[in-house]
Design a protein around this motif. Sequence first.
Motif, PDB file in Angstrom:
ATOM      1  N   SER B 132      15.880  28.384  58.942  1.00 17.67           N
ATOM      2  CA  SER B 132      14.617  29.078  58.772  1.00 17.67           C
ATOM      3  C   SER B 132      13.485  28.055  58.650  1.00 17.67           C
ATOM      4  O   SER B 132      13.617  27.074  57.931  1.00 17.67           O
ATOM      5  CB  SER B 132      14.696  29.938  57.519  1.00 17.67           C
ATOM      6  N   GLY B 133      12.410  28.306  59.391  1.00 20.10           N
ATOM      7  CA  GLY B 133      11.262  27.402  59.325  1.00 20.10           C
ATOM      8  C   GLY B 133      11.357  26.208  60.268  1.00 20.10           C
ATOM      9  O   GLY B 133      10.480  25.355  60.274  1.00 20.10           O
ATOM     10  N   LYS B 136      11.716  27.893  65.555  1.00 19.05           N
ATOM     11  CA  LYS B 136      12.278  28.638  66.682  1.00 19.05           C
ATOM     12  C   LYS B 136      11.297  29.690  67.190  1.00 19.05           C
ATOM     13  O   LYS B 136      10.984  29.752  68.385  1.00 19.05           O
ATOM     14  CB  LYS B 136      13.572  29.346  66.259  1.00 19.05           C
ATOM     15  N   SER B 137      10.803  30.519  66.265  1.00 21.19           N
ATOM     16  CA  SER B 137       9.878  31.580  66.680  1.00 21.19           C
ATOM     17  C   SER B 137       8.600  30.992  67.239  1.00 21.19           C
ATOM     18  O   SER B 137       8.050  31.503  68.216  1.00 21.19           O
ATOM     19  CB  SER B 137       9.549  32.485  65.504  1.00 21.19           C
ATOM     20  N   THR B 138       8.125  29.934  66.610  1.00 26.67           N
ATOM     21  CA  THR B 138       6.902  29.295  67.097  1.00 26.67           C
ATOM     22  C   THR B 138       7.089  28.829  68.534  1.00 26.67           C
ATOM     23  O   THR B 138       6.233  29.066  69.393  1.00 26.67           O
ATOM     24  CB  THR B 138       6.546  28.094  66.203  1.00 26.67           C
TER      25      THR B 138
HETATM   26  N1  ATP Z   1       0.935  31.847  61.802  1.00 26.75           N
HETATM   27  C1  ATP Z   1       1.320  30.750  61.102  1.00 26.75           C
HETATM   28  N2  ATP Z   1       0.443  30.081  60.338  1.00 26.75           N
HETATM   29  C2  ATP Z   1       0.824  28.992  59.632  1.00 26.75           C
HETATM   30  N3  ATP Z   1       2.053  28.467  59.654  1.00 26.75           N
HETATM   31  C3  ATP Z   1       2.983  29.079  60.403  1.00 26.75           C
HETATM   32  C4  ATP Z   1       2.663  30.250  61.175  1.00 26.75           C
HETATM   33  N4  ATP Z   1       3.774  30.648  61.814  1.00 26.75           N
HETATM   34  C5  ATP Z   1       4.737  29.762  61.467  1.00 26.75           C
HETATM   35  N5  ATP Z   1       4.269  28.816  60.637  1.00 26.75           N
HETATM   36  C6  ATP Z   1       5.016  27.675  60.087  1.00 26.75           C
HETATM   37  O1  ATP Z   1       5.622  27.006  61.162  1.00 26.75           O
HETATM   38  C7  ATP Z   1       6.933  26.602  60.816  1.00 26.75           C
HETATM   39  C8  ATP Z   1       7.924  27.170  61.791  1.00 26.75           C
HETATM   40  O2  ATP Z   1       7.989  28.568  61.600  1.00 26.75           O
HETATM   41  P1  ATP Z   1       8.823  29.546  62.521  1.00 26.75           P
HETATM   42  O3  ATP Z   1       8.461  30.930  62.162  1.00 26.75           O
HETATM   43  O4  ATP Z   1       8.672  29.139  63.928  1.00 26.75           O
HETATM   44  O5  ATP Z   1      10.301  29.230  62.029  1.00 26.75           O
HETATM   45  P2  ATP Z   1      11.651  29.932  62.467  1.00 26.75           P
HETATM   46  O6  ATP Z   1      12.537  28.847  62.909  1.00 26.75           O
HETATM   47  O7  ATP Z   1      11.392  31.031  63.406  1.00 26.75           O
HETATM   48  O8  ATP Z   1      12.184  30.480  61.087  1.00 26.75           O
HETATM   49  P3  ATP Z   1      12.883  31.897  60.729  1.00 26.75           P
HETATM   50  O9  ATP Z   1      14.338  31.708  60.974  1.00 26.75           O
HETATM   51  O10 ATP Z   1      12.579  32.054  59.275  1.00 26.75           O
HETATM   52  O11 ATP Z   1      12.265  32.945  61.576  1.00 26.75           O
HETATM   53  C9  ATP Z   1       7.164  27.065  59.399  1.00 26.75           C
HETATM   54  O12 ATP Z   1       6.947  25.976  58.542  1.00 26.75           O
HETATM   55  C10 ATP Z   1       6.129  28.120  59.182  1.00 26.75           C
HETATM   56  O13 ATP Z   1       5.713  28.150  57.834  1.00 26.75           O
END
Ligand code: ATP
Lengths: 272, 466
Positions: B132-133, B136-138
Amino acid sequence: MSEVGVWAERGVDFVSDNLDWFLTGLDNLLDWALSGLGGFLSGLPPALFIMMAFVVSLLITKRAMLSVLVGFAFYIIYWMGYWPSAMITLNMTLIATLLAVLIGIPLGIAAAKSDRINPYIKVVLDFMQTMPAFVYLIPAVVFFGLGLVPGVIATVIFALPPAARFTNLGIRQVAEEMDEVAESFGSNASQKLTMVQLPIAMPTIMGGVNQTIMLSLSMVVIAALIGGGGLGEDIVRSLSRVDVGMGVEAGLAIVLIAMILDRLTQSAKSED
Amino acid sequence: MLSEILNKKPLKAADDKVYEWLRAQIDPVILDIKKPFKYAFTYINRKMDRSLSVEQIYENVDCPVDDEGNRLTIQVRNLSKIFGKFPETAIPLLEKGMTKDEILKTTGMTVGLYGVDFDVREGEIFVLMGLSGSGKSTLERCLNRLHEPTTGEVNIEGLNLTKLSNQNLRAIRRKKMSMVFQNFGLLPHRNVLNNVAYGLEVQGIPESERLEAAQKAIDMVGLSGYEKSKPSSLSGGMKQRVGLARGLANDPGILFMDEAFSALDPLIRSDMQDELLKIQAKLSKTIVFVTHDLDEALKIGDRIALMNDGKVVQIGTAEDILQRPADDYVSRFVEDVDRSKVLTAGVFMKRPRELVKSNQGPRTVLKLMEGSNWNVAFAVDKAGKFQGIVETDDALRAVRDNLPLASIIDGDVPTVGIDTPMSEVIQHLVTTHYSIPVLDDENYLVGVVRPSSAVDVMNVGGNNNE
Ligand SMILES: Nc1ncnc2c1ncn2[C@@H]1O[C@H](COP(=O)(O)OP(=O)(O)OP(=O)(O)O)[C@@H](O)[C@H]1O
Ligand SMILES: [Mg+2]
């Protein structure tokens, strides 16, 4: 009188001196709408009106029994002898609500879409809502004289805030994922608004419209003070004559109308 | 109290009947009233969309191809995404070697992604995995520009998405890609059919046409009969089928799926994974699938990219990741994988090289085997179905005694399926001196597990109690 009052007077003077064309136009437009719907409502035989109320209620609420009660409530108003007054009140309430919604919802959309203008709209709405309702009657009379039109104008100002506020709130509450859905399929701004945000926000918006209607109704009664007529006038008259019976009857008629309008908008709200 | 009475059953039933009858009378009229508004709305939307057609946008663009001839549907180059007030200012700091935490502490900005590079081949399921974090989603959202990348390029079939105007970007989103969401993202006010048709409606496709396409997609995900249901009445698995159907309805080449199955119960989840693989076998979409679940990644991913702190730390097949973790982060990640499920023949099998056809002559086969130094060859029929093995000694005998090849094919040898656990495969390996054939449900030879793989299993499964 302090500076504030002086400025307010100057402002009102300025508007009535320079914006005459606008005021006249608005006056004519409202007059046209009010006499149109008013003529229709008071021209309609009560029996026919009650039947139409039943059908409209059925379509909105999908509930036959509730709709029978709606029709029955109108019948009680007729039976007590307040039909003409009730039609005038209903006329003003409907027109004022329509205007408040037509102005309020776009205002709410603008506030939801732009974080920059949102605070300004908020201040204006706070001002409109907390200023005692009677105060609106004064400039309304200055601009439009006595009668239905100034009553409706004051009512629109007083009743508009919930429609704008709830629209703003409803759109802002739409989950971010929904915006992403709209965006990821290539929706443009108007598609996103009309196909995703407004429909999802609709229950909340209808909650605001419901409040707008209730506020309109209460203000329309107050507008009797400046010649608005209708059930409000009956109440003002009963007050000056200390006529308890008339006061209670007219008051009951207003309560019935309020309940009808409330139920109709409530069930539109809870529709899935 | 009044509403309680009115909600009593018989009254309610009578209510519904009266309502439905009236509705039937009035609906046609309402439709007539709505029509001009609908036309006006469609017209305004057409006017608002002054984008070029996808064909025009791609006029002088060619899709890049890699050495092996695969089309590279998605190319990501040096992609970074910083969240915060002045994103660009964080890039030099990152170049100086500051970490994500340090940047957050000193500047208050969050590094979502930094310096990401990879290619996705046409028709593959590319999994983005990480804690998490990890970003991936980004990353996924940068691929369709739901997030604006801070630096770098995203090329879709050779077209740089980051340079595109908003209008042209919309055209690409409408035709080339779609997204399936973790929480389904279904529009609560629309029924299943109209939810699925949403993407087509946005494109301005006429109602009859779009409903037909939507129906096809619904049939494909096995939801026929639920067209008129509202999303609120569906179970989680069914909701995501709707989400999947909506993603397929506009027939995009690329499907983005962000934790699409993470909100589902384990059993339903497994069903949906199977369903996706089945659909993928038919449609061959290019899929970028985000998950934090290694089992899921290993099951459905053709290739997997492991992410940590906004960077991609390893890209490879399931086997690569399990056997050759690039660093500690990856090895910790693969440590707690459910090995009995993951260590299967399918993961460890190799493409069979020593192949002969059962209708070839013994002489040809012998020559082939001696030339390539094979002790054993696998015989398949014309269609590729497994027949048995051929040993060099037997081939020699067949040539000497003039026997047909069929008579020396040994069909009575141990074979395994794709899902067979490696523990079982190893038992076969110790009793034979050749690789173990892996067959699918219909007896096609899909791979072989070599004796050397037994060692790999030991490495991967070193601390495994099962
Ligand atoms: N809109 C936003 N504004 C500020 N920071 C963000 C935003 N979206 C994501 N982040 C930050 O970017 C980083 C990557 O987040 P992301 O959501 O891509 O992680 P992830 O791998 O998808 O995690 P998860 O498994 O929890 O979905 C994290 O540190 C998150 O706090
Ligand atoms: Mg995520």
